[in-house]
Design a protein around this motif. Structure first.
Motif, PDB file in Angstrom:
ATOM      1  N   TRP A  26       0.849  -1.195   0.000  1.00  0.00           N
ATOM      2  CA  TRP A  26       0.000   0.000   0.000  1.00  0.00           C
ATOM      3  C   TRP A  26       0.877   1.236   0.000  1.00  0.00           C
ATOM      4  CZ3 TRP A  26      -1.137   3.606   4.179  1.00  0.00           C
ATOM      5  CH2 TRP A  26      -2.180   4.502   3.869  1.00  0.00           C
ATOM      6  N   ASP A  27       0.589   2.141  -0.888  1.00  0.00           N
ATOM      7  CA  ASP A  27       1.338   3.383  -0.941  1.00  0.00           C
ATOM      8  C   ASP A  27       2.825   3.026  -1.117  1.00  0.00           C
ATOM      9  OD1 ASP A  27       1.500   6.086  -0.943  1.00  0.00           O
ATOM     10  OD2 ASP A  27       1.378   6.341   1.208  1.00  0.00           O
ATOM     11  N   ASP A  28       3.723   3.518  -0.262  1.00  0.00           N
ATOM     12  CA  ASP A  28       5.136   3.189  -0.464  1.00  0.00           C
ATOM     13  C   ASP A  28       5.559   2.007   0.408  1.00  0.00           C
ATOM     14  OD1 ASP A  28       5.029   4.308   1.993  1.00  0.00           O
ATOM     15  OD2 ASP A  28       6.707   5.676   1.722  1.00  0.00           O
ATOM     16  N   GLY A  29       4.590   1.310   0.997  1.00  0.00           N
ATOM     17  CA  GLY A  29       4.964   0.230   1.917  1.00  0.00           C
ATOM     18  C   GLY A  29       4.685  -1.147   1.359  1.00  0.00           C
ATOM     19  N   CYS A  30       5.598  -2.071   1.607  1.00  0.00           N
ATOM     20  CA  CYS A  30       5.350  -3.463   1.218  1.00  0.00           C
ATOM     21  C   CYS A  30       5.922  -4.371   2.303  1.00  0.00           C
ATOM     22  CB  CYS A  30       6.006  -3.766  -0.124  1.00  0.00           C
ATOM     23  SG  CYS A  30       5.821  -5.510  -0.582  1.00  0.00           S
ATOM     24  N   LEU A  31       5.083  -5.256   2.789  1.00  0.00           N
ATOM     25  CA  LEU A  31       5.503  -6.207   3.803  1.00  0.00           C
ATOM     26  C   LEU A  31       5.394  -7.607   3.223  1.00  0.00           C
ATOM     27  CD1 LEU A  31       5.976  -6.451   7.064  1.00  0.00           C
ATOM     28  CD2 LEU A  31       3.722  -7.486   6.921  1.00  0.00           C
ATOM     29  N   VAL A  32       6.441  -8.399   3.399  1.00  0.00           N
ATOM     30  CA  VAL A  32       6.402  -9.802   2.988  1.00  0.00           C
ATOM     31  C   VAL A  32       6.370 -10.638   4.257  1.00  0.00           C
ATOM     32  CG1 VAL A  32       7.722 -11.653   1.886  1.00  0.00           C
ATOM     33  CG2 VAL A  32       7.642  -9.371   0.841  1.00  0.00           C
ATOM     34  N   ALA A  33       5.403 -11.555   4.350  1.00  0.00           N
ATOM     35  CA  ALA A  33       5.321 -12.415   5.541  1.00  0.00           C
ATOM     36  C   ALA A  33       5.346 -13.867   5.095  1.00  0.00           C
ATOM     37  CB  ALA A  33       4.045 -12.123   6.314  1.00  0.00           C
ATOM     38  N   VAL A  34       6.066 -14.688   5.853  1.00  0.00           N
ATOM     39  CA  VAL A  34       6.194 -16.100   5.513  1.00  0.00           C
ATOM     40  C   VAL A  34       5.945 -16.921   6.770  1.00  0.00           C
ATOM     41  CG1 VAL A  34       7.658 -17.837   4.414  1.00  0.00           C
ATOM     42  CG2 VAL A  34       7.965 -15.432   3.839  1.00  0.00           C
ATOM     43  N   HIS A  35       5.048 -17.890   6.669  1.00  0.00           N
ATOM     44  CA  HIS A  35       4.704 -18.729   7.821  1.00  0.00           C
ATOM     45  C   HIS A  35       4.777 -20.191   7.440  1.00  0.00           C
ATOM     46  CE1 HIS A  35       3.181 -14.828   9.042  1.00  0.00           C
ATOM     47  NE2 HIS A  35       3.316 -15.278  10.273  1.00  0.00           N
ATOM     48  N   ASN A  36       5.416 -20.969   8.293  1.00  0.00           N
ATOM     49  CA  ASN A  36       5.517 -22.408   8.067  1.00  0.00           C
ATOM     50  C   ASN A  36       4.547 -23.107   9.019  1.00  0.00           C
ATOM     51  OD1 ASN A  36       6.206 -25.036   7.634  1.00  0.00           O
ATOM     52  ND2 ASN A  36       8.334 -24.856   8.317  1.00  0.00           N
ATOM     53  N   LEU A  37       3.473 -23.671   8.471  1.00  0.00           N
ATOM     54  CA  LEU A  37       2.455 -24.309   9.300  1.00  0.00           C
ATOM     55  C   LEU A  37       2.826 -25.740   9.695  1.00  0.00           C
ATOM     56  CD1 LEU A  37       0.991 -21.822   8.116  1.00  0.00           C
ATOM     57  CD2 LEU A  37      -1.087 -23.187   7.991  1.00  0.00           C
ATOM     58  N   GLY A  38       3.938 -26.213   9.177  1.00  0.00           N
ATOM     59  CA  GLY A  38       4.326 -27.597   9.443  1.00  0.00           C
ATOM     60  C   GLY A  38       5.536 -27.693  10.362  1.00  0.00           C
ATOM     61  N   PRO A  39       5.827 -28.904  10.849  1.00  0.00           N
ATOM     62  CA  PRO A  39       6.927 -29.119  11.805  1.00  0.00           C
ATOM     63  C   PRO A  39       8.303 -29.216  11.142  1.00  0.00           C
ATOM     64  CG  PRO A  39       5.720 -31.164  11.440  1.00  0.00           C
ATOM     65  CD  PRO A  39       5.026 -30.123  10.621  1.00  0.00           C
TER      66      PRO A  39
END
Ligand code: NOJ
Length: 549
Positions: free
Chosen positions: A478-491
């Motif tokens: 959004w606008d000048d912001g960018c967030l990358v998120a990564v989640h590992n749901l496994g073990p």
């Protein structure tokens, strides 16, 4: 549009903090804990019903919409809460429960006593049971129509039979509801969590076919929103609408956005549990991608748990059984054939990695996060309690007597304190406040980062390609912001390659939750090493970017 980036915290005054030690939480107790909520980072408090009530549905059965239950305090005490909250930058909203009243409400007492009562038509009456619909609480009610001896007719109730439904096609009822809204806005509330919205606007059992609302019940929601906005330009209606996405869009008012301001995202919540059970991100990704496009000011309220059963009603039978098997295999953990009465941490066997991963995911999703009290410290449930009361136990402030909630005799407490592995001895605010590695400290960090990343509330959402089904990699821009998120749901540990649409000569990735940043190679690729149940929040920082990281 404060609600686009708010952090909402739901609590029941009765179980939060007891200041006069009579066993019931109260408004003065809540006022004493506003600094705690401010420190946590909460920006909007949602108060569950605090109105006078016979308390047969935890306060959702109201006898006076303008009152404050004497057990909780007075109007003066409520004003102190609202005023102190405002001083700390916290807005207050409250439950608006106007689909029904208690059967002990003066309107219903008058209505059932005589055909000529001015309140008779406040409710929905029939000589014979009307059209049948599934009662919401099938363990208690077999029909939505109950015969009333005194009235000599059947009345409609979508919930318990002691909660007769109001007839919103009656102009006088709508005027009363408007007065209720107007009253609490003058007291200083910033809007309402609207209970059971689809049932509120439905016109089941109403015979007046000429009535405009019978033809388009949404007309009433538009009227409500218009009234609210006229009285208070930035007040919100946060609606409880557990319906498929295309219907939810209607409750936002479609592209015009002139009905509910916000809605809980029940579908993403349910599919998140399916994803957790399968250790496969696909179900939750599908839910997020299926969200309908809404008007700019509209907003999704994201959550993992609320005060009711964890409903799984929008999953298929076999999907629901998968979640039951993973998180609530015992009959006493299940309710109404559709939900679970547990809190998240016990469902995840108290595993801190998984618990943190789920909350990290919650706060990184597009929308406005809503917490239920006690989630921030990882409270568990009381499976001995009746039904949904399992999660409505006293807030655990200390390891001391009654969890520091009250000095009253145990037998006088509004609800018993949780025992066992999640008891106050192991889970309490006082200990976690001093521990930089506690769940509470982690939640504060998540909330701070969420507030620093307006792209989460405002931005567009994209799923990033990567090879592992157990991993959800997404970006919000959004606008000048960018967030990358990564989640590992496994073990299992995963090495996650991502291709970003950034110029590697000028862009870098800054880790928002930890120390290690990540480097883009000369093709704009990055390879992230995630442990089992690991997570990352990465801010894309471009040359000339002046945001503080
Ligand atoms: C929905 C509320 O969340 C629930 O707690 C209540 O029992 C019903 N509406 C009836 O008011």
């Amino acid at each position: 549009m404060w609600w686009k980036t708010a952090v909402v915290y739901c609590l029941d005054v009765e179980t939060f903090m007891d200041w006069n030690d009579d066993g019931s939480g109260d408004l003065p107790g809540l006022a004493q804990r506003l600094d705690y909520l401010h420190d946590l980072g909460v920006t909007c408090l949602w108060l569950m019903p605090f109105y006078p009530t016979p308390d047969r549905d935890d306060g959702y059965d109201i006898t006076d919409f303008f009152g404050v239950d004497g057990r909780l305090g007075s109007h003066g005490d409520l004003v102190e809460v609202v005023r102190t909250a405002r001083d700390r930058g916290i807005r207050v909203i409250a439950d608006l429960v106007v689909n029904h009243t208690s059967d002990r409400h003066p309107w219903f007492k008058s209505a059932r006593a005589s055909h000529t009562s001015p309140y008779r038509d406040f409710y929905v009456w029939r000589d014979e049971p009307g059209e049948e619909q599934a009662p919401v609480f099938p363990d208690q009610e077999k029909s939505v129509w109950t015969y009333d001896e005194r009235a000599g007719q059947y009345y409609l109730h979508r919930f318990y039979k002691h909660q007769p439904d109001l007839n919103v096609t009656n102009r006088a009822v709508r005027d009363e509801i408007a007065k209720v809204i107007g009253f609490w806005l003058e007291v200083g509330l910033s809007g309402f969590r609207v209970d059971a919205v689809p049932f509120l606007i439905e016109t089941l059992g109403v015979n007046r076919v000429e009535d405009a609302l019978v033809h388009d019940p949404h007309e009433y929601l538009r009227e409500l929103r218009e009234f609210l906005s006229r009285r208070s330009g930035d007040a919100v209606l946060l609606g409880e609408v557990n319906l498929p996405p295309k219907d939810q869009l209607k409750f936002f008012g479609g592209p015009d956005g002139d009905e509910l301001t916000m809605q809980f995202d029940f579908i993403t919540m349910q599919r998140l549990y399916l994803s957790l059970a399968r250790e496969d991100a696909t179900p939750v990704i599908e839910a997020l991608l299926n969200r309908p496009e809404t008007a700019t000011a509209a907003q999704w309220a994201t959550f993992v748990r609320n005060h009711d059963e964890l409903t799984l009603d929008k999953l298929s039978d076999s999907e629901r059984q998968e979640v039951f098997a993973a998180f609530g295999p015992e009959p006493q953990m299940q309710i109404y054939g559709r939900g679970l009465v547990r809190r998240l941490p016990p469902m995840l066997d108290g595993d801190p990695r998984r618990i943190r991963m789920v909350y990290s995911l919650l706060f990184s999703l597009p929308g406005t996060p809503v917490l239920f009290y006690g989630e921030e410290i990882g409270m568990g449930e009381n499976l001995e309690a009746e039904g949904r009361n399992a999660v409505r136990t006293p807030m655990q402030w200390t390891a001391g007597k009654n969890a520091g909630f009250s000095q009253a005799r145990k037998s006088r407490l509004a609800a018993p304190v949780v025992t066992g592995g999640f008891s106050p001895e192991h889970v309490n605010v006082a200990d976690q406040r001093r521990d930089p590695d506690s769940l509470l400290s982690f939640m504060k960090l998540l909330i701070r980062r969420y507030r620093e990343c307006p792209e989460l509330g405002w931005g567009s959402f994209d799923v990033l390609d990567q090879p592992h089904p157990s991993v959800l990699a997404h970006s919000c821009t959004w606008d000048d912001g960018c967030l990358v998120a990564v989640h590992n749901l496994g073990p299992e540990p995963r090495s996650v390659p991502l291709q970003l649409d950034e110029d590697p000569a000028t862009a870098r990735l800054v880790n928002l939750l930890g120390q290690e940043d990540a480097d883009l190679d000369d093709k704009g690729r990055v390879e992230l090493q995630l442990e089992g149940y690991d997570y990352r929040w990465l801010r894309v920082v471009r040359e000339g970017d002046r945001r503080l990281t």
